[in-house]
Enzyme design. Structure first.
Site, mmCIF file in Angstrom:
data_model
loop_
_atom_site.group_PDB
_atom_site.id
_atom_site.type_symbol
_atom_site.label_atom_id
_atom_site.label_comp_id
_atom_site.label_asym_id
_atom_site.label_seq_id
_atom_site.Cartn_x
_atom_site.Cartn_y
_atom_site.Cartn_z
ATOM 1 N N PRO A 370 0.719 -1.093 -0.110
ATOM 2 C CA PRO A 370 0.163 -0.155 0.080
ATOM 3 C C PRO A 370 0.913 1.101 -0.025
ATOM 4 O O PRO A 370 1.643 1.296 0.810
ATOM 5 C CB PRO A 370 -0.638 -0.201 1.280
ATOM 6 C CG PRO A 370 -0.448 -1.582 1.731
ATOM 7 C CD PRO A 370 0.741 -1.963 1.318
ATOM 8 N N LEU A 371 0.741 2.144 -1.102
ATOM 9 C CA LEU A 371 1.634 3.186 -0.968
ATOM 10 C C LEU A 371 0.655 4.492 -1.057
ATOM 11 O O LEU A 371 0.002 4.664 -1.745
ATOM 12 C CB LEU A 371 2.244 3.123 -2.363
ATOM 13 C CG LEU A 371 3.192 1.790 -2.663
ATOM 14 C CD1 LEU A 371 3.626 1.942 -4.348
ATOM 15 C CD2 LEU A 371 4.467 2.027 -1.711
ATOM 16 N N THR A 372 1.417 5.408 -0.194
ATOM 17 C CA THR A 372 0.496 6.508 0.158
ATOM 18 C C THR A 372 0.768 7.453 -1.145
ATOM 19 O O THR A 372 1.830 7.693 -1.569
ATOM 20 C CB THR A 372 1.140 7.460 1.225
ATOM 21 O OG1 THR A 372 0.821 6.624 2.509
ATOM 22 C CG2 THR A 372 0.282 8.866 1.439
ATOM 23 N N GLN A 445 -6.632 -1.852 2.133
ATOM 24 C CA GLN A 445 -6.062 -1.466 3.507
ATOM 25 C C GLN A 445 -6.734 -0.322 4.176
ATOM 26 O O GLN A 445 -7.016 0.809 3.482
ATOM 27 C CB GLN A 445 -4.372 -0.915 3.461
ATOM 28 C CG GLN A 445 -3.942 -1.168 4.728
ATOM 29 C CD GLN A 445 -2.339 -0.648 4.823
ATOM 30 O OE1 GLN A 445 -2.127 0.387 4.548
ATOM 31 N NE2 GLN A 445 -1.467 -1.606 5.291
ATOM 32 N N CYS A 477 1.697 2.350 10.123
ATOM 33 C CA CYS A 477 1.936 3.923 9.990
ATOM 34 C C CYS A 477 2.533 4.608 10.895
ATOM 35 O O CYS A 477 1.990 4.647 12.097
ATOM 36 C CB CYS A 477 0.589 4.510 9.339
ATOM 37 S SG CYS A 477 0.994 6.305 8.897
ATOM 38 N N LYS A 517 -1.120 -5.622 8.812
ATOM 39 C CA LYS A 517 0.281 -5.327 8.591
ATOM 40 C C LYS A 517 0.733 -4.439 9.909
ATOM 41 O O LYS A 517 0.492 -3.513 10.259
ATOM 42 C CB LYS A 517 0.498 -4.250 7.145
ATOM 43 C CG LYS A 517 1.929 -4.193 7.019
ATOM 44 C CD LYS A 517 1.662 -3.232 5.495
ATOM 45 C CE LYS A 517 3.006 -2.963 4.880
ATOM 46 N NZ LYS A 517 3.791 -1.832 6.018
ATOM 47 N N GLY A 617 10.242 -4.710 3.253
ATOM 48 C CA GLY A 617 11.443 -3.709 3.672
ATOM 49 C C GLY A 617 12.693 -3.934 2.846
ATOM 50 O O GLY A 617 13.167 -4.824 2.694
ATOM 51 N N ARG A 641 9.154 0.821 -1.935
ATOM 52 C CA ARG A 641 9.877 1.714 -2.379
ATOM 53 C C ARG A 641 10.583 1.223 -3.643
ATOM 54 O O ARG A 641 10.804 1.790 -4.594
ATOM 55 C CB ARG A 641 10.920 2.587 -1.687
ATOM 56 C CG ARG A 641 10.488 3.337 -0.617
ATOM 57 C CD ARG A 641 11.450 3.819 0.271
ATOM 58 N NE ARG A 641 12.205 2.628 1.131
ATOM 59 C CZ ARG A 641 13.447 2.827 1.528
ATOM 60 N NH1 ARG A 641 14.185 4.256 1.395
ATOM 61 N NH2 ARG A 641 13.814 1.843 2.458
#
Length: 775
Positions: A370-372, A445, A477, A517, A617, A641
């Site tokens: 999940p990417l902001t 999510q 988060c 998560k 990660g 990332r």
């Protein structure tokens, strides 16, 4: 554009054989025994194993020593000698916080719950519209606006010139109704990109933007009527349109699922939508609350004493006299009777998680995190094309969802490619009853800080969004605005509350599985994830005694950093390996409870009681991916990332080799994103502005990519920052620029010149590397 350059481009090339993907015919031994790639002998302990493997990789790559934190770029591509005054620092790791919920929308509150709500009512003189908080995403930054000079009334947008729809506002309408005036004075010229062909018209045979489309010439013409007048009309392709509408959403969006109708959002905002499953569950919780308090509170220290006695029993065996045995003999039976009486007092929960859809995670299913901001539909669609097998929406806040906020519900939309089944090669544990044909890629999510909020959020999601693989609770988060309200990483310090939240989500989600998560903990050097995992898998003490069952999670994802750590250090995969081994031990502990009073009720177990474990990660290449599978013994790896910097990482994972993408190929991905963005947000001026903004957000990450062919050592490290360098051609140099003005230049290749009022503020200061310095 790209087509003009691609004639001289070379295809993606595999690079280097010193770090070819490891062969992994068998990654697992027994429950917690990790075997090597040949399946012959056990490896070392998680910490030693991780360290030894990483050292071996560095030794094999090159005898030259690498400088920690600096990308090893070949000297002929460097613009300045490293360490000199002319060497400008690239973006620091603090910029990566931008990937995690750093937007003001995560601390919006409901005005109906505000103490000053009376001052916000319509018509109140004290209410100042200028001070009204902004809604939507990225409200902490200003993007200006991208609007037409004259705004065409909606009654004219899709109508022929001489037969428009009736405007509901009549003469009071302030928008433009003269079509020719709007076309001549109110809008900018058409875009020449893609030979002037509208992406929406080409895909579906019609364009929902109508006269506002910036590719209008592609689907409009001027016809002569019977009386000799010339009328402007919009064109449609009936055959393509009929095919497209077969899969269109109720709102008319082609190729998109989970589109919630406007009426449902209005009903949520006005509190007309009921949540019967949540209400029944919350009623059950309240009915059992008094009984639980009576049992656990009537004997101070009973829990602690019980745990201490259990430990003493394991460590020591005491020799008791006959008198002691006579005196203490009946006690176990008394305690057993008390527990059984206590269980009898509890009413059975109205819903059970055992009948949920089964999940599967394996080496063949790399996961897009999940990417902001950047976890939007066009980017996920691009990643799926490049090999991502599982995708997650951007984190959505629970309260805005149950209040029907349009912006939050937009995060639930998924492309039709995301509801296809993921790749399934059965390389990992397959749960009985799993049906890959009914599986899909896309999950949602959410974040919530209270059991009632989480339960109601899940209920409305499962009711209105039929295409969900799973619903994941965010407990990772680290943003203070989220944690201060008790959501995100704050739940790591409230394990009992977290367990109750997950249990409630399971009871109301029907067949949709629930996952979670988490992070290592909230503070550095104080990891707590292992204790939390044990509680989530087996159930906490209170839940076991009260016979409430386990939390029912089907999968756990662990990010190998703490809340405090953010991105300042590398992810701790040795700790992830320890937690993976712990889960395997817990499986045996479950089986040891069989036929005892402490055995978990099978109805309370999702996924047949099998909890998948995913690591997250610092995954930046196929070498990292397979290294984590082999050494940490996780079921799959979540990529965050790494996908933002190079979305073809999923293609590398599938092929098991590095791919040296040329600048032309990378630009082609930018082109695809731009086209997908126009199909998602529209091809009018506002849609182009929205596409440009999200494209620039992505370019702020992708500019960090250092081409494989420029590196002196492999594998690349996601934490490395490159000194100033030039590419192998001008386009590669441009795409590596960290000046946001250069990102805008790239966007203009496909979206035309930016609107005069458009503004872009990077989430981080990244202007140190300008084009003049690159020569």
């Amino acid at each position: 554009m790209v087509e003009n350059v691609s004639d001289t481009a070379t295809a993606a090339k595999p690079v280097g054989n010193q770090d070819a993907a490891p062969t992994i015919p068998n990654l697992r031994g027994g429950d917690d025994t990790i075997v090597d790639g040949d399946g012959k002998e056990p490896l070392l302990s998680p910490r030693k194993r991780n360290r030894t493997h990483s050292e071996a990789r560095e030794r094999s790559s090159s005898p030259a020593k690498r400088q920690k934190g600096v990308a090893p770029i070949k000297s002929e591509f460097l613009l300045h000698v490293p360490g000199s005054k002319g060497d400008k620092a690239r973006v620091g790791v603090e910029a990566d916080d931008a990937a995690e919920a750093a937007d003001d929308r995560y601390h919006k509150t409901d005005s109906r719950d505000s103490r000053d709500s009376r001052d916000n009512r319509k018509g109140n003189k004290k209410f100042d519209k200028k001070n009204k908080p902004k809604g939507g995403q990225n409200t902490s930054r200003s993007f200006g606006h991208s609007r037409d000079k004259l705004q065409l009334c909606a009654s004219r947008v899709l109508s022929p010139e001489f037969s428009p729809k009736e405007c509901p506002f009549g003469d009071k309408c302030r928008l433009e109704h003269d079509l020719r005036k709007y076309l001549n004075e109110g809008r900018r010229e058409d875009l020449p990109t893609w030979d002037g062909k509208c992406p929406n018209y080409e895909a579906g045979g019609f364009c929902a933007m109508g006269w506002r489309c910036r590719f209008l010439a592609n689907h409009s013409e001027e016809r002569e009527t019977e009386d000799g007048k010339k009328e402007l009309v919009l064109l449609e392709d009936p055959e393509r349109k009929s095919r497209a509408l077969l899969t269109a959403s109720p709102e008319g969006e082609v190729g998109v699922v989970n589109v919630v109708e406007k009426e449902h959002k209005i009903n949520l905002s006005r509190r007309r939508t009921g949540t019967p499953r949540s209400d029944a569950y919350l009623q059950w919780v309240n009915e059992n609350m008094d009984a639980g308090r009576h049992f656990f509170d009537r004997k101070p220290g009973a829990i602690a004493q019980s745990k201490a006695k259990e430990e003493d029993t394991k460590e020591e065996v005491k020799v008791e006299s006959d008198d002691d045995k006579k005196e203490d003999g009946p006690e176990p039976d008394v305690k057993k009777e008390e527990k059984e009486d206590n269980r009898a007092q509890f009413t059975e929960a109205p819903f059970k998680p055992s009948e949920k859809r089964r999940l599967y995670y394996g080496p063949e299913t790399p996961v897009l995190a999940p990417l902001t901001t950047q976890g939007n539909l066009p980017f996920r669609r691009l990643c799926v094309e490049l090999g991502a097998q599982l995708t997650w929406s951007e984190m959505a806040m629970g309260l805005p969802l149950i209040q029907g906020e349009k912006g939050e519900w937009a995060l639930m939309k998924a492309h039709e490619s995301e509801i296809r089944a993921p790749k399934f090669l059965q390389k990992n544990t397959v749960v009985q009853g799993y049906d890959n044909a009914k599986d899909l890629k896309f999950g949602v999510q959410v974040a919530a800080n209270k059991p009632w909020l989480a339960a109601k959020t899940v209920e409305v999601l499962t009711s209105l969004c039929p295409h969900l693989r799973a619903i994941d609770l965010n407990c990772g988060c680290p943003i203070n605005l989220v944690c201060e309200k008790g959501s995100g990483s704050a739940l790591l310090d409230a394990p009992s509350k977290l367990e109750n939240i997950l249990r409630g989500m399971n009871y109301v989600s029907n067949e949709t599985p629930i996952t979670v998560k988490i992070r290592m903990g909230t503070r550095d050097s104080q990891p707590t994830a292992d204790k939390l995992i044990k509680r989530l898998v087996l159930g906490g003490y209170e839940a076991i005694e009260a016979d409430k069952g386990t939390s029912g999670v089907a999968a756990i994802t662990l990010h190998g950093r703490s809340k405090q750590q953010r991105y300042t250090k590398s992810a701790d995969w040795s700790y992830i390996a320890e937690c993976s081994a712990l889960i395997n031990r817990l499986k045996r502990e479950k089986s040891n409870r069989s036929d005892t009073i402490g055995e978990a009720d099978p109805r309370d177990l999702a996924n047949e009681g099998h909890v998948y474990f995913v690591g997250n990660g610092d995954c930046y290449s196929h070498v990292d991916y397979y290294d984590h599978l082999e050494n940490a013994n996780v079921d799959s790896v979540m990529v965050a990332r790494g996908a933002l910097i190079k979305p073809w990482i999923f293609e590398e994972i599938e092929k098991g080799q590095y791919l040296d993408k040329t600048a032309t190929e990378r630009l082609a991905y930018v082109e695809k994103f731009a086209k997908y963005g126009l199909q998602t947000w529209g091809s009018d001026e506002m849609g182009i502005g929205t596409t440009r903004r999200f494209l620039l957000e992505w370019l702020s990450f992708s500019c960090r990519y250092v081409p494989i062919g420029l590196l002196d050592h492999l594998p690349p490290n996601i934490q490395d920052r490159a000194p100033a360098f030039k590419g192998r051609d001008e386009l590669e140099t441009l795409m590596s620029s960290e000046n946001y003005k250069d990102w805008i230049k790239i966007s203009e290749m496909f979206l035309g010149p930016a609107h005069p009022n458009f503004r872009f503020e990077p989430k981080h200061k990244s202007n140190a590397h300008d084009m003049e310095a690159e020569g």
